[in-house]
Design an enzyme around this catalytic site. Structure first.
Site, short mmCIF file in Angstrom:
data_model
loop_
_atom_site.label_atom_id
_atom_site.label_comp_id
_atom_site.label_asym_id
_atom_site.label_seq_id
_atom_site.Cartn_x
_atom_site.Cartn_y
_atom_site.Cartn_z
N GLY A 1 53.81 7.37 -13.37
CA GLY A 1 54.74 7.00 -12.72
C GLY A 1 55.74 6.04 -13.17
N TYR B 1 65.52 19.07 -6.79
CA TYR B 1 65.70 17.73 -5.82
C TYR B 1 66.85 16.67 -5.99
CZ TYR B 1 61.74 16.99 -9.41
OH TYR B 1 61.03 16.80 -10.33
N CYS C 1 73.37 32.65 -9.42
CA CYS C 1 74.00 32.88 -8.53
C CYS C 1 73.39 32.21 -7.09
CB CYS C 1 73.50 34.42 -8.17
SG CYS C 1 75.05 35.36 -7.54
N GLU C 2 73.41 31.03 -7.34
CA GLU C 2 72.98 29.99 -6.16
C GLU C 2 74.01 28.81 -5.96
OE1 GLU C 2 70.40 30.21 -4.13
OE2 GLU C 2 69.61 31.95 -5.23
N ARG D 1 56.93 11.02 -17.80
CA ARG D 1 58.37 10.71 -18.05
C ARG D 1 58.58 9.65 -18.98
NH1 ARG D 1 61.34 12.49 -14.05
NH2 ARG D 1 59.68 12.47 -12.46
N GLU E 1 48.35 7.94 -17.06
CA GLU E 1 48.87 9.33 -17.16
C GLU E 1 50.25 9.48 -17.22
OE1 GLU E 1 47.29 11.13 -13.82
OE2 GLU E 1 45.02 11.03 -14.19
N PRO E 2 50.98 8.86 -17.94
CA PRO E 2 52.44 8.62 -18.11
C PRO E 2 52.92 10.00 -18.58
CG PRO E 2 51.53 7.17 -19.79
CD PRO E 2 50.39 7.92 -19.05
C1 LIG Z 1 48.45 13.23 -11.43
C2 LIG Z 1 49.48 12.94 -11.94
N1 LIG Z 1 49.45 12.21 -13.22
C3 LIG Z 1 50.52 11.93 -13.88
C4 LIG Z 1 51.56 12.52 -13.68
C5 LIG Z 1 52.83 12.01 -14.24
O1 LIG Z 1 53.78 11.22 -13.83
P1 LIG Z 1 55.06 10.63 -14.35
O2 LIG Z 1 55.67 11.42 -15.29
O3 LIG Z 1 55.77 9.97 -13.53
O4 LIG Z 1 54.47 9.56 -15.61
C6 LIG Z 1 52.01 13.11 -12.37
C7 LIG Z 1 53.33 13.56 -11.91
O5 LIG Z 1 53.70 13.94 -10.88
C8 LIG Z 1 50.92 13.40 -11.67
O6 LIG Z 1 50.96 14.10 -10.28
#
Ligand SMILES: Cc1ncc(COP(=O)(O)O)c(C=O)c1O
Length: 416
Positions: free
Chosen positions: A227, A311, A337-338, A272, A269-270
């Site tokens: 996140g 999104y 084509c959208e 992005r 768990e990054p």
């Molecule tokens: C369970 C879980 N872990 C990690 C992530 C990675 O998120 P981010 O890329 O925002 O760090 C996500 C993304 O949706 C997720 O659903």
């Protein structure tokens, strides 16, 4: 913008064609070391698992493995990739949702750290095997992302066990014979506000304090998900990861002491944060239309980079070699084509001509991994630049690859 990692963008397009995803290896390392350094400073017992869904190229997974990261997988095939790259099973997390018997069978066999999305999944899992260790993804009732499509907790989210039902899930697992426990949450993606992370960790710790002491459980790890955000707009400020780590560690340590949890592992768990700004999508201008608006058509579309049409996400764009040129207002679109095949509206960009190269930034996360072959336009190649050397790390998809999926019977009937 003329160069990526000191390599001329026109040369890259000449060598690998357009569109093409290009990654800067050093930027991945800078991102990882910055986050890891901040966490080590305030809570050394931490572990970063790179979220494979953000960028699953095996060369990039290997780069993160070499830095010391684990892998966070969300499907059996992502787990297979982690195995191919050589991640140890103790360094591999699996966080699925609505897991089928087939999914659970594969995950149980490989015996990785498992964050289950629901008690319902656990009931399916124990028909296969009672795991030694389990963690549940908790929906803490609050969630926040850069926008609604990337918010993953709260009452509208499909993820996790509502926190009011969490005690029931852990009691069930304990009674089933599970011996070791963790707890997980992931409340949203692309957050740039350090205080938010402390707020949700506080909430998770309070939930854990409500559940575990009563059941006599001491959790081994707290997985607070990913996140961590990156700026996509010029006026956004970078996430202060040092402050985030300090605030998170403060509330984490305080609550561990309060509830007698000792010193559990803090897992992140990054995706992005580690990958987005290390990737670029190079595209070429294929058409210019003076319609009701001025449209610039590109050789890439929603199949190449899905986030804008999916999104409403925004990716900054630059025209090669035209810095300082007079600007005009344009809409950038693809050839699909959208009508949602729009990258950005009302962009002030230097006057564009056919064959100009247009580069999208922050394409290193959820770029290639979300691509598709809609309209039968195939996927671009991926290239990495490391220490001045360019390397092809995924070939351009060919139409023959698409035709290959037709069964022999049909291939024969249509003389393919
Ligand atoms: C369970 C879980 N872990 C990690 C992530 C990675 O998120 P981010 O890329 O925002 O760090 C996500 C993304 O949706 C997720 O659903």
């Amino acid at each position: 913008m003329n160069k990526i990692a000191n390599v001329d963008i026109k040369e890259l397009a000449n060598e690998f064609g357009s569109p093409v995803y290009v990654y800067d290896a050093e930027q991945f390392r800078i991102n990882y070391n910055k986050l890891k350094g901040a966490l080590d400073k305030y809570y050394p017992k931490n572990h970063i698992h790179f979220s494979v869904k953000a960028n699953s190229n095996i060369q990039i997974l290997k780069l993160f493995k070499d830095l010391g990261a684990g892998a966070d997988c969300s499907s059996p095939n992502e787990l297979k990739l982690a195995r191919i790259v050589g991640f140890d099973k103790n360094d591999t997390l699996y966080t699925g949702n609505y897991e089928s018997y087939e999914d659970l069978n594969y995950v149980a066999e490989y015996d990785v750290k498992l964050n289950l999305d629901d008690l319902d999944s656990f009931k399916r899992l124990i028909k296969i095997k009672v795991p030694e260790r389990i963690s549940f993804r908790i929906n803490p009732g609050i969630g926040k992302g850069g926008f609604e499509g990337i918010t993953t907790a709260g009452s509208d989210a499909k993820f996790g066990i509502p926190y009011e039902k969490a005690a029931e899930a852990y009691k069930f697992a304990l009674d089933a014979g599970v011996k070791r426990f963790g707890i997980h949450m992931m409340t949203g993606s692309n957050n740039l506000e350090p205080y938010y992370f402390a707020e949700v960790v506080d909430k998770l710790m309070s939930i854990a304090g409500h559940i575990f002491p009563e059941l006599g459980i001491i959790p081994e790890y707290f997985d607070i998900g990913g996140g961590q955000g990156v700026p996509y707009y010029d006026d956004e400020k970078e996430l202060n990861v040092d402050l985030m780590a300090e605030l998170v560690a403060e509330v984490f340590k305080e609550k561990c002491e309060k509830f007698g949890f000792g010193e559990p592992e803090l897992v992140l768990e990054p995706g992005r944060y580690l990958a987005a700004n290390a990737g670029y999508l190079i595209t070429k201008v294929t058409g210019i239309k003076e319609g009701y608006k001025k449209f610039i058509g590109l050789d890439a579309g929603m199949g190449t980079l899905a986030r804008p049409s999916m999104y409403g996400a925004y990716h900054r764009s630059y025209v090669y070699g035209k810095e300082g040129f007079e600007k005009e207002k344009v809409n950038l679109c693809g050839q699909i084509c959208e009508n949602s095949d729009i990258f950005a509206k009302n962009q002030m960009l230097p006057k564009i001509e056919i064959d100009d190269l247009l580069i999208f930034r922050e394409a290193g996360a959820y770029g290639y991994t979300m691509s598709s072959v809609y309209n039968n336009r195939t996927r671009p190649p991926e290239v990495i630049i490391d220490a001045g050397k360019t390397k092809l790390i995924r070939k351009r998809e060919k139409f023959e690859d698409v035709l290959d999926l037709y069964p022999d019977e049909l291939r024969k009937e249509f003389s393919i």
